[in-house]
Design a protein around this motif. Structure first.
Motif, short mmCIF file in Angstrom:
data_model
loop_
_atom_site.label_atom_id
_atom_site.label_comp_id
_atom_site.label_asym_id
_atom_site.label_seq_id
_atom_site.Cartn_x
_atom_site.Cartn_y
_atom_site.Cartn_z
N THR A 1 -39.53 29.88 50.87
CA THR A 1 -39.43 31.07 50.03
C THR A 1 -38.00 31.56 50.07
O THR A 1 -37.32 31.45 51.09
N LEU A 2 -37.54 32.06 48.96
CA LEU A 2 -36.16 32.57 48.86
C LEU A 2 -36.11 33.60 47.75
O LEU A 2 -36.54 33.33 46.63
N ASP A 3 -35.60 34.78 48.05
CA ASP A 3 -35.29 35.79 47.04
C ASP A 3 -33.78 35.83 46.85
O ASP A 3 -33.03 35.84 47.85
N GLY A 4 -33.33 35.89 45.62
CA GLY A 4 -31.90 35.94 45.37
C GLY A 4 -31.22 37.14 45.99
O GLY A 4 -30.02 37.09 46.31
N GLY A 5 -31.96 38.22 46.19
CA GLY A 5 -31.38 39.40 46.81
C GLY A 5 -31.01 39.20 48.26
O GLY A 5 -30.28 40.02 48.83
N ASP A 6 -31.47 38.09 48.85
CA ASP A 6 -31.10 37.77 50.23
C ASP A 6 -29.87 36.87 50.31
O ASP A 6 -29.50 36.44 51.40
N VAL A 7 -29.26 36.56 49.17
CA VAL A 7 -28.15 35.61 49.13
C VAL A 7 -26.87 36.33 48.72
O VAL A 7 -26.75 36.84 47.61
N LEU A 8 -25.90 36.34 49.64
CA LEU A 8 -24.60 36.99 49.40
C LEU A 8 -23.53 35.92 49.46
O LEU A 8 -23.27 35.33 50.52
N GLN A 9 -22.87 35.66 48.32
CA GLN A 9 -21.83 34.66 48.25
C GLN A 9 -20.46 35.32 48.38
O GLN A 9 -20.12 36.22 47.61
N VAL A 10 -19.69 34.85 49.34
CA VAL A 10 -18.34 35.37 49.59
C VAL A 10 -17.41 34.16 49.69
O VAL A 10 -17.33 33.52 50.73
N GLY A 11 -16.76 33.82 48.58
CA GLY A 11 -15.94 32.63 48.56
C GLY A 11 -16.81 31.40 48.78
O GLY A 11 -17.85 31.22 48.13
N ASP B 1 -29.80 37.51 60.47
CA ASP B 1 -30.98 38.30 60.83
C ASP B 1 -30.78 39.75 60.38
O ASP B 1 -29.65 40.27 60.43
N MET B 2 -31.84 40.38 59.96
CA MET B 2 -31.76 41.74 59.44
C MET B 2 -33.07 42.45 59.71
O MET B 2 -34.09 41.82 60.03
N THR B 3 -33.04 43.75 59.58
CA THR B 3 -34.25 44.53 59.85
C THR B 3 -34.22 45.83 59.05
O THR B 3 -33.15 46.39 58.79
N GLY B 4 -35.40 46.28 58.62
CA GLY B 4 -35.53 47.61 58.03
C GLY B 4 -35.16 47.75 56.58
O GLY B 4 -35.24 48.86 56.03
N VAL B 5 -34.77 46.65 55.92
CA VAL B 5 -34.46 46.71 54.49
C VAL B 5 -35.12 45.52 53.80
O VAL B 5 -35.45 44.52 54.43
N LEU B 6 -35.27 45.63 52.47
CA LEU B 6 -35.96 44.61 51.71
C LEU B 6 -35.19 43.31 51.68
O LEU B 6 -35.73 42.23 51.93
N HIS B 7 -33.91 43.38 51.32
CA HIS B 7 -33.08 42.19 51.13
C HIS B 7 -31.75 42.33 51.87
O HIS B 7 -31.31 43.46 52.14
N LEU B 8 -31.09 41.20 52.10
CA LEU B 8 -29.76 41.24 52.71
C LEU B 8 -28.81 42.13 51.92
O LEU B 8 -28.08 42.95 52.48
N LYS B 9 -28.83 41.98 50.58
CA LYS B 9 -27.90 42.75 49.76
C LYS B 9 -28.34 44.21 49.59
O LYS B 9 -27.62 44.99 48.96
N SER B 10 -29.48 44.58 50.18
CA SER B 10 -29.80 45.99 50.34
C SER B 10 -28.97 46.60 51.45
O SER B 10 -28.82 47.82 51.53
N ALA B 11 -28.44 45.74 52.34
CA ALA B 11 -27.70 46.21 53.51
C ALA B 11 -26.22 45.92 53.44
O ALA B 11 -25.41 46.67 54.02
N VAL B 12 -25.81 44.86 52.75
CA VAL B 12 -24.40 44.46 52.77
C VAL B 12 -24.04 43.69 51.50
O VAL B 12 -24.83 42.89 51.01
N THR B 13 -22.85 43.97 50.96
CA THR B 13 -22.25 43.16 49.90
C THR B 13 -20.78 42.95 50.28
O THR B 13 -20.39 43.15 51.42
N ALA B 14 -19.96 42.52 49.33
CA ALA B 14 -18.57 42.22 49.64
C ALA B 14 -17.65 42.81 48.59
O ALA B 14 -18.00 42.90 47.41
N LEU B 15 -16.45 43.21 49.02
CA LEU B 15 -15.42 43.70 48.12
C LEU B 15 -14.61 42.52 47.58
O LEU B 15 -14.74 41.39 48.06
N PRO B 16 -13.77 42.76 46.58
CA PRO B 16 -13.02 41.65 45.98
C PRO B 16 -12.18 40.85 46.97
O PRO B 16 -11.98 39.64 46.77
#
Length: 248
Positions: free
Chosen positions: A112-122, A154-169
């Motif tokens: 299983t994979l939700d796109g909201g759990d995928v953060l691409q940085v370079g 690993d994460m806790t307390g939020v729906l998706h990884l990108k609910s908790a963190v994203t990246a700046l330019p």
């Protein structure tokens, strides 16, 4: 940088969307539709041409198109959402990306994979282990994007990884250390300040609910556009999950 913004209009059943970590509140469909139009207009103003997936009015969470596909270059990885009731969203998104000329590959059971759990940085792809994304899905994604370095988080307390963190330019991670353990996090003043869409160059899109974070990022030299997505925030949505940006 510019390209295509894959989006989908919300349907009249949006108020029935899944809520996991927050209390359910009433959602105004007409207001959500107007907010979505303004969101798409903001992306278009940043050079991203809208491409709409077919309406899916019987699927309440369908406007959160990010969860259905992960784009890596010209490859579209069709996901297998962790919530079974969301899996019917994927086929119409698959059709949309194929019409855009993209090659499609797919996450298969038991992954299983939700796109909201995928953060691409370079060249690095952070993937959150969550209630929606399992280790099988992460292993499959790793094999499907061999040119990228996949880092499980690993994460806790939020729906998706990108609910908790994203990246700046510049690649700086901005997020909430209460939910995710990543080094060198820039901590925003508001929770929704962790959600940033990169529109190219120094331009970013953020929710209007994080004005202090917007000011902080402007002081860092970024050009910030804000949009009101309050109806989607009631469903644990954020600016990232309402679109998939495809560079041309």
């Amino acid at each position: 940088m510019s390209g295509i913004a894959l989006v989908r209009k919300p349907g009249p059943r949006i108020a029935e969307g899944i809520v996991t970590h927050i209390e359910r509140e009433p959602v105004d469909y007409e207001r959500a539709a107007a907010q979505h139009d303004a969101y798409v207009a903001a992306l278009a103003g940043g050079g991203w041409r809208p491409a709409y997936a077919k309406p899916a009015d019987d699927l309440p969470d369908a406007p959160f198109v990010e969860d259905a596909v992960v784009v890596a270059g010209r490859v579209a990885v069709l996901t297998r959402p962790g919530a079974a009731e969301r899996r019917p969203e994927v086929e119409s998104v698959a059709q949309a990306v194929r019409e855009l000329g993209m090659k499609t590959v797919r996450i298969a059971p038991p992954g299983t994979l939700d796109g909201g759990d995928v953060l691409q940085v370079g060249a690095t792809v952070y993937v959150g282990r969550s209630a929606r994304t399992n280790d099988h899905g992460i292993t499959q994604l790793t094999a499907l994007v061999p040119e990228r370095r996949v880092v499980p988080v690993d994460m806790t307390g939020v729906l998706h990884l990108k609910s908790a963190v994203t990246a700046l330019p510049d690649g700086t991670l901005i997020g909430d250390p209460r939910y995710v353990d990543l080094p060198d996090l820039l901590v925003p003043p508001e929770e929704s300040g962790a959600h940033v869409v990169l529109m190219g160059g120094d331009r970013v899109l953020m929710a209007a609910s994080a004005p202090q974070t917007a000011t902080m990022l402007e002081k860092r030299g970024l050009s910030v556009t804000t949009v009101d997505i309050s109806e989607f925030e009631k469903l644990e949505g954020c600016v990232t999950c309402l679109s998939v940006l495809i560079e041309e």
